[in-house]
Scaffold this motif. Structure first.
Motif, PDB file in Angstrom:
ATOM      1  N   ILE A  77       0.948  -1.002   0.030  1.00 55.90           N
ATOM      2  CA  ILE A  77       0.100  -0.128  -0.051  1.00 55.90           C
ATOM      3  C   ILE A  77       0.819   1.518   0.083  1.00 55.90           C
ATOM      4  O   ILE A  77       1.686   1.279   0.681  1.00 55.90           O
ATOM      5  N   PRO A  78       0.800   2.324  -0.816  1.00 58.12           N
ATOM      6  CA  PRO A  78       1.478   3.291  -0.834  1.00 58.12           C
ATOM      7  C   PRO A  78       1.749   4.167   0.460  1.00 58.12           C
ATOM      8  O   PRO A  78       0.570   4.251   1.265  1.00 58.12           O
ATOM      9  N   GLU A  80       3.142   7.175   0.944  1.00 56.41           N
ATOM     10  CA  GLU A  80       3.412   8.574   0.920  1.00 56.41           C
ATOM     11  C   GLU A  80       2.312   9.160   1.561  1.00 56.41           C
ATOM     12  O   GLU A  80       1.388   8.562   1.663  1.00 56.41           O
ATOM     13  N   ASN A  82      -0.755  11.460   2.087  1.00 55.21           N
ATOM     14  CA  ASN A  82      -1.797  11.956   1.209  1.00 55.21           C
ATOM     15  C   ASN A  82      -1.984  13.366   1.106  1.00 55.21           C
ATOM     16  O   ASN A  82      -2.359  13.876   2.295  1.00 55.21           O
ATOM     17  N   LYS A  83      -1.725  14.046   0.256  1.00 54.19           N
ATOM     18  CA  LYS A  83      -1.764  15.588   0.704  1.00 54.19           C
ATOM     19  C   LYS A  83      -3.084  16.266   1.085  1.00 54.19           C
ATOM     20  O   LYS A  83      -3.103  16.997   1.997  1.00 54.19           O
ATOM     21  N   LYS A  85      -5.337  14.748   2.980  1.00 52.06           N
ATOM     22  CA  LYS A  85      -5.576  14.409   4.245  1.00 52.06           C
ATOM     23  C   LYS A  85      -4.350  14.643   5.187  1.00 52.06           C
ATOM     24  O   LYS A  85      -4.628  14.603   6.469  1.00 52.06           O
ATOM     25  N   SER A  88      -0.785   9.257   6.046  1.00 46.34           N
ATOM     26  CA  SER A  88      -0.079   8.457   5.017  1.00 46.34           C
ATOM     27  C   SER A  88      -1.326   7.680   4.390  1.00 46.34           C
ATOM     28  O   SER A  88      -2.338   7.547   4.709  1.00 46.34           O
ATOM     29  N   THR A  89      -1.148   7.234   2.977  1.00 51.81           N
ATOM     30  CA  THR A  89      -2.009   6.520   2.265  1.00 51.81           C
ATOM     31  C   THR A  89      -2.618   5.181   2.972  1.00 51.81           C
ATOM     32  O   THR A  89      -3.730   4.963   2.951  1.00 51.81           O
ATOM     33  N   VAL A  92      -4.911   6.270   5.345  1.00 51.29           N
ATOM     34  CA  VAL A  92      -6.324   6.664   4.728  1.00 51.29           C
ATOM     35  C   VAL A  92      -6.875   5.306   4.501  1.00 51.29           C
ATOM     36  O   VAL A  92      -8.107   5.239   5.031  1.00 51.29           O
ATOM     37  N   VAL A  93      -6.249   4.242   4.001  1.00 47.78           N
ATOM     38  CA  VAL A  93      -6.946   2.946   3.690  1.00 47.78           C
ATOM     39  C   VAL A  93      -7.531   2.288   4.915  1.00 47.78           C
ATOM     40  O   VAL A  93      -8.670   1.789   4.928  1.00 47.78           O
ATOM     41  N   HIS A  98     -14.351   4.060   3.206  1.00 49.06           N
ATOM     42  CA  HIS A  98     -14.563   4.378   1.828  1.00 49.06           C
ATOM     43  C   HIS A  98     -16.116   4.029   1.342  1.00 49.06           C
ATOM     44  O   HIS A  98     -16.675   3.373   1.819  1.00 49.06           O
TER      45      HIS A  98
END
Ligand code: 28F
Length: 285
Positions: A77-78, A80, A82-83, A85, A88-89, A92-93, A98
């Protein structure tokens, strides 16, 4: 550690609180079915990575404490930030609910490449969940408890592989039953392997009862290059077929891909199984 919750963090907490308040809305039930559904949600995300062409092996373990570990060898999972939020992605996940469709019981689940859609639901319903991402020679880890972030994603070591590992312990405050049934997982993971030709799924039961102290752990491997053709072969294994071949056809129209495999046997009852995006459609929908 007190931290001022921004609007986003409040939205995150409310989202996962909603899942804990009405788990049945998201995973169908909090019975044994719901308990096993947690595994399928996480495995589905690894299968999406396989369908995307980046993963060919998924390891599933039932650990001695009845926690579950799922390991894939995909891209990871990326990690980086997340600009939008500011997290990190990965975070987010696992912490943002979702919109990708309802879950379980009677709802629908949009799959096929929608990575991580069910991950936040599993996180909310677990006493703890740990995600490890191995990518670019590094190993990243983050831990949550009942959906709440314990600490930001951080580098915990080096790694010479890539992939995502998720371990979680279902919350006994939510689930009536928290003991996994090996046979239930065998059934569904075998089916997932038939539906995803070429994908290898390995299931291990690492719980050993007292008397069999140093017994070999139960392990099953599902790997079918023939996909649903092999599924029909498996279903007809103890039947008398009316002809040797399995009828198989595949094709697509308006970017909808369809595969059919069938073989008549001499029994009176018909077994017809249909799936859309790997999801069972009992009414053949
Ligand atoms: C053990 C469970 O969950 N595997 C997963 C990926 C890979 C990507 C990804 C997942 C959020 C919305 C993009 C990597 N590189 N196993 C798993 N493997 N999620 S979940 O992306 C999710 C992002 O879209 C991935 C490039 N693209 C996607």
């Amino acid at each position: 550690m007190s931290k001022d919750y921004g609007a986003d963090q409040i939205q995150i907490l409310e989202g996962l609180e909603a899942v804990r308040k009405r788990p049945g809305m998201y995973i169908g039930s909090t019975s044994s079915r719901g308990l096993h559904h947690l595994v399928y949600e996480i495995v589905d995300n690894a299968v999406d990575e396989a369908l995307a062409g980046y993963c060919n092996t998924i390891d599933v373990s039932i650990n001695p404490d009845n926690s579950i570990t799922v390991i894939d060898n995909g891209r990871g999972i990326p990690v980086e930030i997340n600009k939008k939020k500011g997290i990190s992605t990965v975070e987010v996940v696992f912490t943002i609910l979702h919109a990708g469709g309802k879950f379980g019981g009677g709802g629908y689940k949009v799959s096929g490449g929608l990575h991580g859609v069910g991950a936040s639901v599993v996180n909310a319903l677990s006493e703890w969940l740990e995600v490890t991402v191995e990518v670019d020679g590094k190993m990243y880890k983050q831990r949550y408890e009942r959906g709440k972030v314990i600490e930001p994603l951080r580098v915990v070591g080096e790694s010479d592989r890539t992939g995502t590992t998720v371990s979680f312990l279902p919350d006994r405050d939510i689930f009536e039953e928290t003991v996994y049934e090996y046979d239930i997982l065998i059934q569904r993971l075998r089916e997932m392997a038939f539906l995803t030709k070429g994908l290898k799924i390995i299931l291990r039961d690492l719980r050993t009862s007292e008397e069999e102290e140093n017994a070999e752990p139960n392990v099953k491997e599902f790997h079918y290059e023939g996909g649903i053709k092999e599924y029909v072969q498996y279903l007809n294994k103890h039947k008398t077929n009316l002809y040797p071949e399995i009828i198989y056809c595949e094709g697509s129209r308006d970017s909808v891909y369809v595969e059919v495999a069938m073989q008549h046997n001499d029994s009176y009852s018909e077994s017809c199984y249909s799936f859309v995006n790997n999801i069972t459609t009992p009414e053949g929908g």
